[in-house]
Design an enzyme around this catalytic site. Structure first.
Site, short mmCIF file in Angstrom:
data_model
loop_
_atom_site.label_atom_id
_atom_site.label_comp_id
_atom_site.label_asym_id
_atom_site.label_seq_id
_atom_site.Cartn_x
_atom_site.Cartn_y
_atom_site.Cartn_z
N ARG A 91 105.47 33.79 50.87
CA ARG A 91 104.70 34.60 51.86
C ARG A 91 104.83 33.76 53.17
O ARG A 91 103.92 33.50 53.79
CB ARG A 91 103.61 34.98 51.55
N ARG A 127 88.22 40.90 45.62
CA ARG A 127 88.50 40.97 46.98
C ARG A 127 89.21 42.37 47.54
O ARG A 127 88.95 42.47 48.45
CB ARG A 127 89.85 40.10 46.94
N CYS A 152 101.11 32.18 47.78
CA CYS A 152 100.14 32.41 46.91
C CYS A 152 100.82 32.68 45.55
O CYS A 152 102.01 32.74 45.36
CB CYS A 152 99.40 33.59 47.36
N LYS A 193 91.01 48.39 52.28
CA LYS A 193 91.04 47.22 52.58
C LYS A 193 91.97 46.85 53.69
O LYS A 193 91.74 46.24 54.72
CB LYS A 193 91.21 46.18 51.38
N ASN A 194 93.32 47.10 53.48
CA ASN A 194 94.53 46.78 54.03
C ASN A 194 94.63 47.61 55.49
O ASN A 194 95.41 47.14 56.35
CB ASN A 194 95.72 46.84 53.47
N ASP A 214 102.05 46.87 45.83
CA ASP A 214 100.93 47.01 45.21
C ASP A 214 100.48 47.87 44.05
O ASP A 214 99.33 47.75 43.57
CB ASP A 214 100.00 47.13 46.43
C1 EPZ Z 1 100.92 43.39 53.19
O1 EPZ Z 1 101.12 41.98 53.01
C2 EPZ Z 1 99.64 43.63 52.37
N1 EPZ Z 1 98.39 42.82 52.96
C3 EPZ Z 1 100.11 43.17 50.97
O2 EPZ Z 1 98.82 43.75 50.21
C4 EPZ Z 1 101.22 44.12 50.42
O3 EPZ Z 1 101.62 43.53 49.29
C5 EPZ Z 1 102.40 43.80 51.29
O4 EPZ Z 1 101.93 43.99 52.81
C6 EPZ Z 1 103.71 44.59 51.15
O5 EPZ Z 1 103.13 45.80 51.29
C7 EPZ Z 1 97.86 43.01 53.91
O6 EPZ Z 1 98.13 44.49 54.31
C8 EPZ Z 1 96.64 42.54 54.30
P1 EPZ Z 1 104.80 41.47 54.27
P2 EPZ Z 1 101.83 41.05 54.15
O7 EPZ Z 1 104.78 40.77 55.45
O8 EPZ Z 1 102.02 41.57 55.42
C9 EPZ Z 1 108.36 38.31 53.69
C10 EPZ Z 1 97.28 43.53 48.56
O9 EPZ Z 1 97.20 43.18 47.21
N2 EPZ Z 1 108.17 37.78 55.09
O10 EPZ Z 1 105.11 43.01 54.59
O11 EPZ Z 1 101.55 39.57 53.90
C11 EPZ Z 1 107.39 38.23 52.63
O12 EPZ Z 1 107.37 37.09 51.99
C12 EPZ Z 1 98.37 42.82 49.16
O13 EPZ Z 1 96.37 44.17 48.69
C13 EPZ Z 1 108.90 36.80 55.53
O14 EPZ Z 1 109.75 36.39 54.99
O15 EPZ Z 1 103.38 41.49 53.42
C14 EPZ Z 1 107.72 39.61 51.72
O16 EPZ Z 1 108.81 39.16 50.81
C15 EPZ Z 1 98.99 41.59 48.79
N3 EPZ Z 1 108.33 36.31 56.84
C16 EPZ Z 1 107.99 40.60 52.56
O17 EPZ Z 1 108.34 39.78 53.86
C17 EPZ Z 1 107.21 36.76 57.34
O18 EPZ Z 1 106.94 36.13 58.40
C18 EPZ Z 1 106.83 41.57 52.70
O19 EPZ Z 1 105.87 41.07 53.37
C19 EPZ Z 1 106.50 38.01 56.80
C20 EPZ Z 1 106.91 38.47 55.65
#
Ligand code: EPZ
Length: 427
Positions: free
Chosen positions: A124, A403, A119, A22-23, A311
């Protein structure tokens, strides 16, 4: 609202085929916005998030053709994009809609994307995506819940040297797509190294993008004037594969997991090994898991790839409830990703949570009850707990699991689980 009913205690045996990731499917679908030519995608999992992404692309005037709905082959064609907008109605059901921001900025130089908001697993924010685009010359304002972005005069973003303060998966993907059509070179440091990022790079390169550094934390993107159509098959879903490895382990079963990529599962295989669960690599795309003689507790910290994926944390917690001794879990990626713990406690698990640390004492005989799914992976953890619980477990709000897991009920039933979906009305 649909529910799952699980009668626990069955030993799972047989073969499970893993679907596309999915990702990975989400960013490669968004990347189709970067070209006027058709992009053909294979191995797209039949899950709700991909249907939402199709609707989003269609809203922007892209033509999304599927042989049947839902299907695993998509052709996306975006000759013109008259509507560079991701509306709140779609973004609220799928945060990954933010992945259209980079491609829209690169292709049409403007974008209006609803802010995703928080969420269940954390706040996030998307500040790092926006900061990086600003470094590339974009003017961004956020008002009335929307991100409104505009490329500099001339409509083209400019290459920049970007150092992410924190590793972000979709942030890295957004900037890769934005930089692919920008003027000059972009260097992206502290970039995510997840296999899904690499899969996107492989596809962008087939479209004509000039990118180097895949798999490392420094990516170099030399912008080109245009990108062309391509055909791409998305990688297998490593989280689905990991979830089924835990399903085999937790039920003391014998599962053969096919169509997966063992190389992407290093941290999960190592953790299962520490818990006493042997994983055999049968061939390049097949793993076999057999129940442990004795499951033992082990500590785990979630990290960015190649570390142990956040995850997989809920699924590992379910396993820890059945392991002898103490397992200390530290969640380093998201600040609130333990909602499944309190539901597992209602099933009899001995878990204490303090901030980002959870300590599980096992083994405990879980007992079935009604529990609520709070997010996609939490739901998977609860399904695993239900598989070993005594009596019947009812899992509510399974729209979360729909999802991201293709046919989870059918796949589990196929290997002997007693699980059924009960259709309900309303949302
Ligand atoms: C991706 O989310 C995945 N989603 C998530 O999968 C996964 O849990 C996550 O990466 C971590 O591996 C997709 O690929 C669609 P991040 P993403 O930006 O990109 C902080 C699932 O169940 N952050 O790597 O949204 C954030 O809050 C899901 O399939 C900021 O502070 O995650 C987090 O603490 C859920 N500012 C950390 O970084 C930003 O601008 C990592 O988040 C961006 C992120």
């Amino acid at each position: 609202m649909d529910k799952f009913l699980i009668k626990g205690g069955k030993t799972l045996r047989g073969t499970v085929a893993i679907s596309g990731a999915k990702n990975s499917a989400l960013p490669v679908m968004a990347a189709a916005l970067l070209t006027a030519e058709p992009v053909t995608l294979h191995n797209i999992p039949k899950v709700r998030d991909l249907i939402t992404m199709s609707k989003l692309l269609a809203f922007m005037d892209a033509k999304v053709s599927v042989t049947e709905v839902p299907a695993s082959d998509y052709v996306i064609e975006a000759p013109s994009l008259n509507h560079a907008e991701a509306p709140y109605e779609l973004v609220k059901t799928m945060r990954a809609s933010i992945l259209t921001l980079g491609p829209l900025m690169a292709r049409v130089g403007v974008a209006r994307v609803s802010l995703p908001g928080g969420c269940a697993i954390g706040a996030r924010p998307v500040d790092l995506h926006l900061k990086a685009l600003e470094q590339m010359g974009a003017e961004i304002i956020t008002s009335h819940g929307y991100i409104e972005a505009r490329a500099p005069k001339g409509g083209r973003l400019k290459g920049a040297h970007i150092v992410f303060e924190k590793i972000t998966v979709t942030g890295t993907e957004n900037i890769l797509m934005a930089a692919a059509l920008a003027e000059g070179e972009t260097v992206l440091e502290h970039a995510a190294r997840e296999p899904e990022v690499t899969d996107l790079i492989v596809m962008l390169r087939k479209m004509g993008a000039q990118i180097s550094g895949d798999g490392s934390s420094t990516l170099r993107i030399r912008g080109v004037q245009r990108l062309g159509g391509t055909e791409h098959t998305v990688i297998p879903d490593r989280i689905e594969a990991g979830t089924f490895l835990v399903a085999g382990a937790i039920t003391g079963g014998d599962l053969t997991i096919t169509h997966c990529e063992p190389e992407h599962l290093g941290a999960v295989i190592a953790k299962l090994g520490q818990a006493g669960v042997p994983i055999e690599t049968v061939n390049k795309t097949t793993l076999r898991v057999r129940g442990a003689k004795k499951l033992v507790g082990s500590d785990m910290t979630t990290e960015e790839y190649p570390g142990f994926a956040t995850d997989m944390q809920a699924q590992f917690m379910a396993l820890a409830t059945q392991a002898e001794g103490t397992s200390a879990i530290t969640e380093k990626i998201f600040e609130n990703r333990y909602l499944h713990a309190s539901e597992m406690m209602r099933m009899g698990a001995n878990i204490s949570v303090e901030g980002r640390r959870a300590v599980v004492h096992g083994p405990t005989q879980l007992s079935g009850t009604t529990v609520q799914a709070s997010d996609l992976r939490a739901s998977a953890g609860l399904v695993l707990a239900g598989l070993v619980a005594g009596g019947e477990t009812t899992i509510e709000r399974v729209y979360h699991i729909d999802r991201g897991y293709e046919g989870i009920v059918e796949k589990l039933r196929g290997v002997g689980a007693d699980i059924e979906r009960v259709h309900g009305s309303g949302s």
